[in-house]
Design a protein around this motif. Structure first.
Motif, PDB file in Angstrom:
ATOM      1  N   UNK A 162      92.301  14.864  61.503  1.00 14.32           N
ATOM      2  CA  UNK A 162      91.414  15.225  60.399  1.00 14.32           C
ATOM      3  C   UNK A 162      92.162  16.144  59.426  1.00 14.32           C
ATOM      4  N   UNK A 163      92.192  15.774  58.179  1.00 16.56           N
ATOM      5  CA  UNK A 163      92.819  16.598  57.165  1.00 16.56           C
ATOM      6  C   UNK A 163      91.855  17.662  56.661  1.00 16.56           C
ATOM      7  N   UNK A 164      92.312  18.910  56.621  1.00 14.19           N
ATOM      8  CA  UNK A 164      91.470  20.001  56.132  1.00 14.19           C
ATOM      9  C   UNK A 164      92.283  20.877  55.173  1.00 14.19           C
ATOM     10  N   UNK A 165      91.565  21.592  54.347  1.00 11.94           N
ATOM     11  CA  UNK A 165      92.198  22.542  53.439  1.00 11.94           C
ATOM     12  C   UNK A 165      92.530  23.807  54.209  1.00 11.94           C
ATOM     13  N   UNK A 186      96.573  20.534  58.103  1.00 12.52           N
ATOM     14  CA  UNK A 186      96.202  21.388  56.972  1.00 12.52           C
ATOM     15  C   UNK A 186      97.018  21.053  55.733  1.00 12.52           C
ATOM     16  N   UNK A 187      96.420  21.376  54.581  1.00 17.54           N
ATOM     17  CA  UNK A 187      97.123  21.221  53.307  1.00 17.54           C
ATOM     18  C   UNK A 187      96.707  22.365  52.397  1.00 17.54           C
ATOM     19  N   UNK A 189      96.506  22.329  49.102  1.00 17.69           N
ATOM     20  CA  UNK A 189      95.697  21.902  47.948  1.00 17.69           C
ATOM     21  C   UNK A 189      94.825  20.731  48.344  1.00 17.69           C
ATOM     22  N   UNK A 190      93.665  20.649  47.705  1.00 15.29           N
ATOM     23  CA  UNK A 190      92.765  19.552  48.044  1.00 15.29           C
ATOM     24  C   UNK A 190      93.272  18.236  47.466  1.00 15.29           C
ATOM     25  N   UNK A 191      94.010  18.298  46.356  1.00 15.58           N
ATOM     26  CA  UNK A 191      94.598  17.075  45.807  1.00 15.58           C
ATOM     27  C   UNK A 191      95.604  16.486  46.793  1.00 15.58           C
ATOM     28  N   UNK A 192      96.434  17.359  47.377  1.00 16.22           N
ATOM     29  CA  UNK A 192      97.389  16.907  48.391  1.00 16.22           C
ATOM     30  C   UNK A 192      96.689  16.373  49.621  1.00 16.22           C
ATOM     31  N   UNK A 193      95.577  17.001  49.968  1.00 15.17           N
ATOM     32  CA  UNK A 193      94.791  16.565  51.123  1.00 15.17           C
ATOM     33  C   UNK A 193      94.221  15.165  50.893  1.00 15.17           C
TER      34      UNK A 193
END
Length: 274
Positions: A162-165, A186-187, A189-193
């Motif tokens: 699961x990708x999260x900010x 984790x990322x 930025x939300x754009x990167x996510x």
């Protein structure tokens, strides 16, 4: 011999004679004096110096709620808080910080007057024992898990990663997610996510639905990631909060109530509440 019964004008010195005002100037001078007197009589109180309030905000691109772009904070939150500040005589100083640092400065160092957005449910353990005042809801939100359209309806069993900010926690979703059951990526930025989700590097993206919609539209990738209503999600409200300024919080609640038409117009301007 001079007649002692004839009254003569008193003698004047050359200095006094120089101070005499020519007759044609007298009406103008009297008018100016009257204007000065009326100004002093009817002038309102001196304008007080505006009080500066430091507002801790998230240093992320999070449209339409709030984004830090080109060295400035912008979005719905900026317009809302600036409108409040103008009406109540404050100057807002926005302090954009990484999410983890924002919590530290607000909850522990307490160097900030206000925080936006906030909720009593976020990092509740770190809030114990603190007298934090929360405003009435400034706007609502929905957080959930976005997947590719072809993966809709496959359930949590299909979400291995699961990708999260960074700084966000998906454990408040309903029903709760067991942090031991999935891998988290984790990322910053939300754009990167969202990019990870589009490329299939994560099975799902935990995000605010409205923010994802705005950013996907800007990428020209609308509807290529969609909310799966069958997966855990939650709705809530973004609030203003303060430890140091309870009076400001009462004023902000009053502003939200008495200026509801303005607040609604700002939501429409930023595409909220559709």
């Amino acid at each position: 011999m001079p007649n002692p019964y004839v009254r003569r004008p008193p003698a004047t010195s050359p200095a006094l004679r120089r101070l005499r005002v020519p007759a044609p100037v007298l009406p103008t001078l009297c008018a100016l004096l009257l204007l000065c007197a009326l100004t002093l009589l009817y002038a309102g109180p001196a304008v007080a110096e505006r009080i500066e309030l430091t507002v801790g905000v998230e240093r992320i691109d999070y449209p339409p709620y709030g984004s830090f772009r080109h060295g400035d904070y912008e979005g719905y939150a900026r317009d809302l808080l600036d409108s409040f500040a103008i009406e109540y005589g404050y100057t807002m100083v926005y302090v954009p910080l990484p999410i983890k640092r924002l919590y530290q400065d607000f909850l522990e160092a307490r160097t900030l007057d206000l925080k936006f957005p906030d909720s009593p449910d976020w990092h509740s353990g770190r809030r114990k024992g603190l007298r934090i005042v929360y405003s009435a809801p400034a706007c609502s939100y929905t957080d959930g898990i976005l997947v590719k359209p072809g993966n809709l309806g496959k359930g949590m069993g299909a979400i291995k990663t699961l990708g999260i900010l960074a700084g966000f926690k998906p454990w408040l979703l309903d029903p709760p997610i067991d942090p031991k059951s999935i891998k988290v990526s984790e990322n910053a930025s939300i754009s990167g996510l969202l990019g990870k989700g589009l490329m299939g590097r994560v099975d799902g993206v935990y995000a605010n639905v409205e923010v994802a919609r705005h950013l996907l539209s800007a990428m020209d990738r609308t509807d290529q990631l969609v909310l799966d209503p069958g997966l855990p999600h939650m709705t809530g409200d973004y609030r203003l909060s303060s430890i140091k300024r309870p009076l400001v919080m009462r004023e902000f609640d009053e502003f939200l109530k008495t200026r509801s038409a303005l607040v609604d117009s700002l939501k429409r301007k930023h595409g909220l509440g559709r």
